[in-house]
Scaffold this motif. Structure first.
Motif, PDB file in Angstrom:
ATOM      1  N   ASP A  48      46.737  17.822  11.298  1.00 22.50           N
ATOM      2  CA  ASP A  48      47.225  18.996  12.035  1.00 22.50           C
ATOM      3  C   ASP A  48      48.591  18.799  12.691  1.00 22.50           C
ATOM      4  OD1 ASP A  48      44.968  20.335  11.303  1.00 22.50           O
ATOM      5  OD2 ASP A  48      43.966  20.158  13.233  1.00 22.50           O
ATOM      6  N   HIS A  90      47.387  30.266  14.382  1.00 16.19           N
ATOM      7  CA  HIS A  90      46.695  29.045  13.984  1.00 16.19           C
ATOM      8  C   HIS A  90      46.733  28.879  12.471  1.00 16.19           C
ATOM      9  CE1 HIS A  90      44.076  25.669  14.011  1.00 16.19           C
ATOM     10  NE2 HIS A  90      43.140  26.296  13.320  1.00 16.19           N
ATOM     11  N   PRO A 132      45.025  26.784   9.923  1.00 18.00           N
ATOM     12  CA  PRO A 132      43.889  25.873   9.864  1.00 18.00           C
ATOM     13  C   PRO A 132      44.021  24.800   8.792  1.00 18.00           C
ATOM     14  CG  PRO A 132      43.305  27.989   8.896  1.00 18.00           C
ATOM     15  CD  PRO A 132      44.686  28.126   9.500  1.00 18.00           C
TER      16      PRO A 132
END
Length: 150
Positions: free
Chosen positions: A78, A5, A7
């Motif tokens: 994202d 991930h 972020p």
């Protein structure tokens, strides 16, 4: 999915820099920080300066040297747009960008031609049965793409 991930845009830039170093590619980064500087602010109201979490929206545009020519535009939402020798892959999740670049520079990405329907596709396989494919505009095969034709 099996991606680490990332972020923040900054974390993604760091991950891409590590890949560029690993493949000895030059890399340039242009950062746009703040709502007035980023290209897409679909999620925010007019005159909103900070993202919902209180941070400034951060977008980055990266270009990697070498062949193929690769650019990555990281959006605050994202996701990313990756362009490989002129072929655009839109809406790639930010977390998938490092694996995508490893596939391209590690020799897994390839071009597949089909008679029906006619066309040539740039195919970028990622670990875990994830694959991105985009149609290559007629006659737009770069020398790198021609070498990867299967």
């Amino acid at each position: 999915m099996g991606h680490p991930h990332l972020p923040t845009t900054e974390a993604a830039v760091t991950a891409i820099r590590e890949i560029a170093d690993a493949y000895r590619l030059e890399m340039t980064v242009t950062d746009d920080i703040g709502a007035d500087r980023t290209s897409r602010r679909t999620a925010s109201r007019v005159f909103t300066v900070l993202d919902a979490d209180g941070s400034l929206p951060h977008e980055a545009y990266l270009e990697l040297g070498g062949s193929p020519a690769v650019s990555v535009q990281l959006f605050p939402e994202d996701d990313a747009k990756i362009t490989v020798d002129g072929v655009e892959f839109a809406d790639v999740p930010r977390d998938a960008v490092p694996a995508f670049l490893r596939s391209v520079h590690g020799g897994l990405a390839h071009v597949k031609g089909r008679l029906f329907p006619p066309g040539q596709w740039l195919i970028v396989p990622l670990p875990g049965d994830e694959t991105y494919k985009e149609l290559i505009s007629h006659g737009a095969l770069s020398p790198w793409m021609a070498r990867t034709l299967r």
